[in-house]
Design a protein around this motif. Structure first.
Motif, PDB file in Angstrom:
ATOM      1  N   UNK A 132       0.442  -9.693   4.891  1.00 21.31           N
ATOM      2  CA  UNK A 132       1.669  -9.686   4.084  1.00 21.31           C
ATOM      3  C   UNK A 132       1.551 -10.481   2.796  1.00 21.31           C
ATOM      4  N   UNK A 133       0.471 -11.279   2.655  1.00 23.78           N
ATOM      5  CA  UNK A 133       0.300 -12.081   1.451  1.00 23.78           C
ATOM      6  C   UNK A 133      -0.949 -11.638   0.699  1.00 23.78           C
ATOM      7  N   UNK A 134      -0.818 -11.597  -0.604  1.00 22.68           N
ATOM      8  CA  UNK A 134      -1.949 -11.283  -1.452  1.00 22.68           C
ATOM      9  C   UNK A 134      -2.512 -12.547  -2.079  1.00 22.68           C
ATOM     10  N   UNK A 135      -3.735 -12.475  -2.552  1.00 21.65           N
ATOM     11  CA  UNK A 135      -4.378 -13.612  -3.220  1.00 21.65           C
ATOM     12  C   UNK A 135      -4.261 -13.428  -4.725  1.00 21.65           C
ATOM     13  N   UNK A 136      -3.608 -14.398  -5.369  1.00 20.56           N
ATOM     14  CA  UNK A 136      -3.543 -14.406  -6.832  1.00 20.56           C
ATOM     15  C   UNK A 136      -4.651 -15.324  -7.333  1.00 20.56           C
ATOM     16  N   UNK A 137      -5.468 -14.829  -8.234  1.00 21.53           N
ATOM     17  CA  UNK A 137      -6.576 -15.609  -8.780  1.00 21.53           C
ATOM     18  C   UNK A 137      -6.584 -15.430 -10.290  1.00 21.53           C
ATOM     19  N   UNK A 138      -6.570 -16.536 -11.009  1.00 22.16           N
ATOM     20  CA  UNK A 138      -6.569 -16.485 -12.458  1.00 22.16           C
ATOM     21  C   UNK A 138      -7.711 -17.350 -12.987  1.00 22.16           C
ATOM     22  N   UNK A 139      -8.725 -16.692 -13.531  1.00 20.16           N
ATOM     23  CA  UNK A 139      -9.901 -17.396 -14.024  1.00 20.16           C
ATOM     24  C   UNK A 139      -9.607 -18.184 -15.294  1.00 20.16           C
ATOM     25  N   UNK A 140      -8.606 -17.749 -16.062  1.00 20.71           N
ATOM     26  CA  UNK A 140      -8.276 -18.456 -17.301  1.00 20.71           C
ATOM     27  C   UNK A 140      -7.664 -19.821 -16.990  1.00 20.71           C
ATOM     28  N   UNK A 142      -7.767 -21.238 -14.016  1.00 24.36           N
ATOM     29  CA  UNK A 142      -8.607 -21.875 -12.996  1.00 24.36           C
ATOM     30  C   UNK A 142      -7.836 -22.200 -11.713  1.00 24.36           C
ATOM     31  N   UNK A 143      -6.992 -21.251 -11.246  1.00 26.67           N
ATOM     32  CA  UNK A 143      -6.225 -21.490 -10.024  1.00 26.67           C
ATOM     33  C   UNK A 143      -6.212 -20.229  -9.152  1.00 26.67           C
ATOM     34  N   UNK A 144      -5.932 -20.449  -7.879  1.00 30.06           N
ATOM     35  CA  UNK A 144      -5.652 -19.339  -6.972  1.00 30.06           C
ATOM     36  C   UNK A 144      -4.624 -19.815  -5.958  1.00 30.06           C
ATOM     37  N   UNK A 145      -3.843 -18.884  -5.426  1.00 31.84           N
ATOM     38  CA  UNK A 145      -2.885 -19.169  -4.358  1.00 31.84           C
ATOM     39  C   UNK A 145      -2.419 -17.846  -3.770  1.00 31.84           C
ATOM     40  N   UNK A 146      -1.765 -17.905  -2.635  1.00 32.42           N
ATOM     41  CA  UNK A 146      -1.270 -16.702  -1.975  1.00 32.42           C
ATOM     42  C   UNK A 146       0.211 -16.491  -2.301  1.00 32.42           C
ATOM     43  N   UNK A 147       0.596 -15.215  -2.438  1.00 35.89           N
ATOM     44  CA  UNK A 147       1.971 -14.858  -2.794  1.00 35.89           C
ATOM     45  C   UNK A 147       2.380 -13.642  -1.958  1.00 35.89           C
ATOM     46  N   UNK A 148       3.679 -13.368  -1.791  1.00 38.72           N
ATOM     47  CA  UNK A 148       4.114 -12.190  -1.030  1.00 38.72           C
ATOM     48  C   UNK A 148       3.574 -10.902  -1.650  1.00 38.72           C
ATOM     49  N   UNK A 149       2.903 -10.111  -0.844  1.00 37.97           N
ATOM     50  CA  UNK A 149       2.247  -8.903  -1.345  1.00 37.97           C
ATOM     51  C   UNK A 149       3.229  -7.896  -1.931  1.00 37.97           C
ATOM     52  N   UNK A 150       4.496  -7.971  -1.529  1.00 31.74           N
ATOM     53  CA  UNK A 150       5.492  -7.016  -2.025  1.00 31.74           C
ATOM     54  C   UNK A 150       5.859  -7.270  -3.489  1.00 31.74           C
ATOM     55  N   UNK A 151       5.503  -8.438  -4.041  1.00 36.54           N
ATOM     56  CA  UNK A 151       5.801  -8.721  -5.440  1.00 36.54           C
ATOM     57  C   UNK A 151       4.861  -7.926  -6.341  1.00 36.54           C
ATOM     58  N   UNK A 152       5.351  -7.545  -7.516  1.00 27.47           N
ATOM     59  CA  UNK A 152       4.549  -6.752  -8.435  1.00 27.47           C
ATOM     60  C   UNK A 152       4.233  -7.541  -9.703  1.00 27.47           C
ATOM     61  N   UNK A 153       3.159  -7.152 -10.355  1.00 25.41           N
ATOM     62  CA  UNK A 153       2.725  -7.848 -11.570  1.00 25.41           C
ATOM     63  C   UNK A 153       3.580  -7.437 -12.749  1.00 25.41           C
ATOM     64  N   UNK A 154       4.141  -8.413 -13.456  1.00 24.68           N
ATOM     65  CA  UNK A 154       4.859  -8.183 -14.702  1.00 24.68           C
ATOM     66  C   UNK A 154       3.919  -8.417 -15.878  1.00 24.68           C
ATOM     67  N   UNK A 155       3.228  -9.551 -15.847  1.00 19.37           N
ATOM     68  CA  UNK A 155       2.147  -9.861 -16.788  1.00 19.37           C
ATOM     69  C   UNK A 155       1.029 -10.504 -15.976  1.00 19.37           C
ATOM     70  N   UNK A 156      -0.048 -10.872 -16.636  1.00 19.13           N
ATOM     71  CA  UNK A 156      -1.142 -11.543 -15.927  1.00 19.13           C
ATOM     72  C   UNK A 156      -0.701 -12.871 -15.343  1.00 19.13           C
ATOM     73  N   UNK A 157       0.344 -13.461 -15.927  1.00 22.39           N
ATOM     74  CA  UNK A 157       0.792 -14.779 -15.474  1.00 22.39           C
ATOM     75  C   UNK A 157       2.088 -14.738 -14.668  1.00 22.39           C
ATOM     76  N   UNK A 257       4.079 -21.451  -1.928  1.00 21.00           N
ATOM     77  CA  UNK A 257       3.055 -21.122  -2.921  1.00 21.00           C
ATOM     78  C   UNK A 257       2.181 -22.329  -3.206  1.00 21.00           C
ATOM     79  N   UNK A 258       2.820 -23.496  -3.369  1.00 25.29           N
ATOM     80  CA  UNK A 258       2.062 -24.704  -3.677  1.00 25.29           C
ATOM     81  C   UNK A 258       1.112 -25.132  -2.583  1.00 25.29           C
TER      82      UNK A 258
END
Length: 264
Positions: A132-140, A142-157, A257-258
């Motif tokens: 049920x949770x997806x992995x958000x990873x942002x190389x710019x 330098x962080x990653x964390x898990x978020x509810x998979x049902x949420x959709x991307x609005x922007x990269x951030x 999330x934290x």
């Protein structure tokens, strides 16, 4: 009486309840925005139970249906759209019926069970995805964390869903964590209301703070709270150096999330 307590601020709220001050079986809705309860009343010299809801801070009381029982346990459907309750009591004996009310169409409660005795009921749980949770990873950043998979991307951030959102950024400052957190919490535009709460923390062994809004936060901020964490080492983004990472999210999801936040 039914009272709720905000565990972040310690503020308590007393719900109005029913006309006889006999309120039973409070039950949180799946998204924690409403509380359903059974409120005893007297109609034509007979006890009945009003199926009512109110917001978690009160002031939005609604009556959805009437049970012929003195009181009845309640059960929310996993999607938060329906309530199940018992009825069919004869002279305050055991209930004989289970009814369902759809709060989107409250004019047509439906009787789904009729039996000699009915004492309890419970909705089956929602069928969750295997992950049920997806992995958000942002190389710019330098962080990653898990978020509810049902949420959709609005922007990269930024990601959004029906029940919440998150957005990330970074802060360039030579100040300490205390000053950085206060500057964000008490910004001149008051994005967290007039009296936000700041809680020191450590995330990934780094100095951090949680910022939670006060009750007067503007509605358009969508219950926004924030987590600020000092980077283990300054991060360069588009030629600028940043010492702090900031995560904005609705306060119902910020802590979860934290907890999964990792610097990469």
């Amino acid at each position: 009486m039914i009272t709720t307590v905000n565990l972040t601020t310690g503020a308590s709220y007393q719900l109005n309840g029913g006309p006889q001050a006999k309120n039973y079986f409070p039950e949180w809705s799946p998204d924690s925005s409403l509380i359903a309860y059974s409120a005893t009343d007297i109609v034509d010299n007979q006890y009945v139970s009003l199926i009512q809801t109110d917001s978690r801070v009160g002031g939005q009381q609604k009556t959805w249906a009437v049970s012929t029982c003195f009181s009845t346990p309640l059960s929310w459907s996993p999607d938060g759209n329906r309530l199940a309750y018992l009825s069919g009591c004869n002279k305050q004996e055991q209930a004989t019926e289970i009814w369902i009310i759809d709060i989107r169409n409250p004019n047509n409660p439906i009787k789904i069970v009729e039996a000699r005795w009915t004492t309890a009921h419970r909705w089956s749980p929602r069928v969750h995805d295997v992950h049920p949770y997806g992995l958000y990873l942002n190389q710019v950043y330098k962080v990653s964390f898990h978020y509810p998979r049902s949420w959709h991307k609005v922007t990269e951030e930024r990601f959004e869903g029906a029940d919440g959102f998150f957005q990330i950024s970074a802060i360039s400052s030579e100040e300490g964590i205390y000053e950085v957190c206060r500057a964000e919490a008490f910004h001149m535009l008051k994005p967290y209301g007039a009296n936000p709460q700041i809680f020191p923390a450590f995330i990934q062994a780094q100095e951090a703070c949680f910022i939670f809004p006060s009750e007067d936060q503007p509605v358009e901020m969508r219950n926004q709270a924030a987590l600020i964490v000092k980077y283990p080492a300054p991060v360069v983004i588009q030629g600028n150096t940043y010492s702090y990472f900031i995560l904005w999210a609705d306060q119902n999801h910020l802590i979860s999330l934290g907890k999964t936040l990792t610097f990469i």
